[in-house]
Design a protein around this motif. Structure first.
Motif, PDB file in Angstrom:
ATOM      1  N   GLN A 125      50.756  75.053   2.849  1.00 41.21           N
ATOM      2  CA  GLN A 125      52.222  75.154   2.918  1.00 41.21           C
ATOM      3  C   GLN A 125      52.662  75.575   4.327  1.00 41.21           C
ATOM      4  O   GLN A 125      53.592  75.003   4.905  1.00 41.21           O
ATOM      5  N   TRP A 126      51.953  76.557   4.889  1.00 40.44           N
ATOM      6  CA  TRP A 126      52.302  77.015   6.242  1.00 40.44           C
ATOM      7  C   TRP A 126      52.173  75.871   7.247  1.00 40.44           C
ATOM      8  O   TRP A 126      53.014  75.690   8.118  1.00 40.44           O
ATOM      9  N   LYS A 127      51.097  75.086   7.098  1.00 40.94           N
ATOM     10  CA  LYS A 127      50.905  73.953   8.028  1.00 40.94           C
ATOM     11  C   LYS A 127      52.006  72.918   7.822  1.00 40.94           C
ATOM     12  O   LYS A 127      52.560  72.376   8.785  1.00 40.94           O
ATOM     13  N   ALA A 128      52.378  72.671   6.560  1.00 40.21           N
ATOM     14  CA  ALA A 128      53.453  71.696   6.269  1.00 40.21           C
ATOM     15  C   ALA A 128      54.779  72.158   6.868  1.00 40.21           C
ATOM     16  O   ALA A 128      55.631  71.346   7.261  1.00 40.21           O
ATOM     17  N   ASP A 129      54.932  73.491   6.951  1.00 40.21           N
ATOM     18  CA  ASP A 129      56.171  74.055   7.520  1.00 40.21           C
ATOM     19  C   ASP A 129      56.114  74.181   9.044  1.00 40.21           C
ATOM     20  O   ASP A 129      57.015  74.729   9.668  1.00 40.21           O
ATOM     21  N   GLY A 130      54.998  73.709   9.627  1.00 41.92           N
ATOM     22  CA  GLY A 130      54.887  73.736  11.094  1.00 41.92           C
ATOM     23  C   GLY A 130      54.538  75.095  11.668  1.00 41.92           C
ATOM     24  O   GLY A 130      54.736  75.351  12.867  1.00 41.92           O
ATOM     25  N   GLN A 131      54.010  75.982  10.839  1.00 44.92           N
ATOM     26  CA  GLN A 131      53.639  77.321  11.310  1.00 44.92           C
ATOM     27  C   GLN A 131      52.333  77.268  12.101  1.00 44.92           C
ATOM     28  O   GLN A 131      51.400  76.546  11.714  1.00 44.92           O
ATOM     29  N   LYS A 132      52.264  78.039  13.190  1.00 43.23           N
ATOM     30  CA  LYS A 132      51.030  78.115  13.977  1.00 43.23           C
ATOM     31  C   LYS A 132      50.160  79.205  13.371  1.00 43.23           C
ATOM     32  O   LYS A 132      50.581  80.371  13.278  1.00 43.23           O
ATOM     33  N   LEU A 133      48.939  78.834  12.932  1.00 43.29           N
ATOM     34  CA  LEU A 133      48.057  79.755  12.231  1.00 43.29           C
ATOM     35  C   LEU A 133      47.008  80.343  13.172  1.00 43.29           C
ATOM     36  O   LEU A 133      46.275  79.616  13.833  1.00 43.29           O
ATOM     37  N   VAL A 134      46.966  81.682  13.178  1.00 43.42           N
ATOM     38  CA  VAL A 134      45.972  82.420  13.960  1.00 43.42           C
ATOM     39  C   VAL A 134      44.960  83.011  12.987  1.00 43.42           C
ATOM     40  O   VAL A 134      45.354  83.556  11.938  1.00 43.42           O
ATOM     41  N   PHE A 135      43.671  82.868  13.313  1.00 41.64           N
ATOM     42  CA  PHE A 135      42.618  83.417  12.455  1.00 41.64           C
ATOM     43  C   PHE A 135      41.709  84.319  13.258  1.00 41.64           C
ATOM     44  O   PHE A 135      41.355  84.001  14.406  1.00 41.64           O
ATOM     45  N   THR A 136      41.341  85.431  12.664  1.00 40.98           N
ATOM     46  CA  THR A 136      40.276  86.252  13.217  1.00 40.98           C
ATOM     47  C   THR A 136      39.479  86.846  12.062  1.00 40.98           C
ATOM     48  O   THR A 136      39.927  86.817  10.908  1.00 40.98           O
ATOM     49  N   ASN A 137      38.324  87.380  12.358  1.00 44.69           N
ATOM     50  CA  ASN A 137      37.462  87.903  11.295  1.00 44.69           C
ATOM     51  C   ASN A 137      36.725  89.127  11.803  1.00 44.69           C
ATOM     52  O   ASN A 137      36.560  89.335  13.008  1.00 44.69           O
ATOM     53  N   GLY A 138      36.266  89.915  10.832  1.00 41.73           N
ATOM     54  CA  GLY A 138      35.489  91.091  11.209  1.00 41.73           C
ATOM     55  C   GLY A 138      35.214  91.991  10.037  1.00 41.73           C
ATOM     56  O   GLY A 138      35.551  91.687   8.896  1.00 41.73           O
ATOM     57  N   VAL A 139      34.612  93.125  10.354  1.00 46.33           N
ATOM     58  CA  VAL A 139      34.235  94.105   9.338  1.00 46.33           C
ATOM     59  C   VAL A 139      35.350  95.124   9.122  1.00 46.33           C
ATOM     60  O   VAL A 139      35.642  95.531   7.995  1.00 46.33           O
TER      61      VAL A 139
ATOM     62  N   LEU B 292      37.567  88.824   6.179  1.00 46.54           N
ATOM     63  CA  LEU B 292      36.970  90.166   6.103  1.00 46.54           C
ATOM     64  C   LEU B 292      35.592  90.098   5.455  1.00 46.54           C
ATOM     65  O   LEU B 292      35.440  89.562   4.352  1.00 46.54           O
ATOM     66  N   ASN B 293      34.593  90.603   6.143  1.00 42.34           N
ATOM     67  CA  ASN B 293      33.239  90.591   5.586  1.00 42.34           C
ATOM     68  C   ASN B 293      33.144  91.417   4.304  1.00 42.34           C
ATOM     69  O   ASN B 293      33.629  92.553   4.267  1.00 42.34           O
ATOM     70  N   SER B 294      32.494  90.837   3.292  1.00 39.92           N
ATOM     71  CA  SER B 294      32.256  91.592   2.048  1.00 39.92           C
ATOM     72  C   SER B 294      31.291  92.740   2.334  1.00 39.92           C
ATOM     73  O   SER B 294      30.619  92.767   3.380  1.00 39.92           O
ATOM     74  N   ASP B 295      31.203  93.673   1.391  1.00 45.03           N
ATOM     75  CA  ASP B 295      30.281  94.802   1.566  1.00 45.03           C
ATOM     76  C   ASP B 295      28.844  94.304   1.724  1.00 45.03           C
ATOM     77  O   ASP B 295      28.098  94.776   2.599  1.00 45.03           O
ATOM     78  N   ALA B 296      28.454  93.325   0.911  1.00 42.47           N
ATOM     79  CA  ALA B 296      27.075  92.799   0.974  1.00 42.47           C
ATOM     80  C   ALA B 296      26.823  92.155   2.337  1.00 42.47           C
ATOM     81  O   ALA B 296      25.745  92.334   2.940  1.00 42.47           O
ATOM     82  N   SER B 297      27.817  91.445   2.839  1.00 39.98           N
ATOM     83  CA  SER B 297      27.677  90.811   4.160  1.00 39.98           C
ATOM     84  C   SER B 297      27.529  91.874   5.239  1.00 39.98           C
ATOM     85  O   SER B 297      26.682  91.768   6.135  1.00 39.98           O
ATOM     86  N   VAL B 298      28.315  92.938   5.147  1.00 46.02           N
ATOM     87  CA  VAL B 298      28.248  94.012   6.148  1.00 46.02           C
ATOM     88  C   VAL B 298      26.867  94.670   6.130  1.00 46.02           C
ATOM     89  O   VAL B 298      26.295  94.962   7.186  1.00 46.02           O
ATOM     90  N   LYS B 299      26.348  94.899   4.926  1.00 43.48           N
ATOM     91  CA  LYS B 299      25.030  95.554   4.841  1.00 43.48           C
ATOM     92  C   LYS B 299      23.956  94.716   5.537  1.00 43.48           C
ATOM     93  O   LYS B 299      23.070  95.244   6.211  1.00 43.48           O
TER      94      LYS B 299
END
Ligand SMILES: Nc1ncnc2c1ncn2[C@@H]1O[C@H](COP(=O)(O)OP(=O)(O)OP(=O)(O)O)[C@@H](O)[C@H]1O
Ligand SMILES: O=P(O)(O)O[C@@H]1O[C@H]([C@H](O)CO)[C@@H](O)[C@H](O)[C@@H]1O
Length: 159
Positions: free
Chosen positions: A17-31, A57-64
């Protein structure tokens, strides 16, 4: 408070929906285990780069697997809740893999961001995002701030 913590299917519906509305999407990831000044500074700047900021967001298992059995200090639901309290974050999705590669390919953001402790070359998903015409950016690192250093400082001061 709006529930920003999404399952992947629900997030992908928002993304479409955001893309259809022309919104610019920023993504980041981490613990994001113990939230600190460096996290907030970089996330606020990441949000300024587009219209919607999505956090993987990394799951607890991923973080371990990534940071050792003693981590995370804060479990995934708590880490997700803290992030959702920031007005400049629009969505959070927990991922259980070692890397967000599949997540990034599913979302395919306009801009992929990490902090300055990374270089473009070692950011997972960078090649795919750029091949899709997107941008990959690093944001200045705020020296002296890390979750690990906070943990170590507490250990030192309480031992
Ligand atoms: N001091 C900082 N300044 C700017 N960005 C940061 C800083 N510390 C971490 N980041 C960014 O925050 C995101 C989450 O990183 P992470 O949760 O590993 O933080 P951390 O404090 O380094 O944690 P840890 O000490 O457990 O490795 C990453 O994109 C990272 O680049
Ligand atoms: O919080 P961190 O350790 O910065 O987050 C990690 O980032 C890795 C990064 O995206 C590699 O380019 C990722 O692979 C890992 O799963 C953590 O999210």
């Amino acid at each position: 408070m709006v529930n920003k913590v999404c399952t992947l299917p629900a997030l992908l519906q928002k993304v479409a929906q955001w893309k259809a509305d022309g919104q610019k999407l920023v993504f980041t990831n981490g613990v994001f285990d113990l939230i600190h000044t460096g996290h907030i500074t970089y996330l606020a700047q990441a949000a300024e780069l587009g219209d919607k900021l999505i956090i993987g967001l990394n799951s607890d298992a991923s973080v371990k697997r990534l940071k050792g059995e003693s981590r995370p200090v804060n479990h995934q639901d708590s880490r997700a809740l803290l992030l959702s309290a920031f007005f400049f974050i629009d969505a959070i999705v927990i991922f259980g893999e070692d890397t967000p590669a599949n997540l990034i390919n599913a979302i395919m953001p306009d801009i992929l961001v990490k902090g300055g402790d990374y270089t473009i070359e070692n950011i997972v998903g960078a090649k795919e995002v750029m091949a899709n015409g997107g941008e990959v950016k690093t944001i200045n690192f705020v020296e002296g701030y890390s979750s690990t250093s906070i943990i170590n400082k507490i250990r030192t001061q309480t031992s």
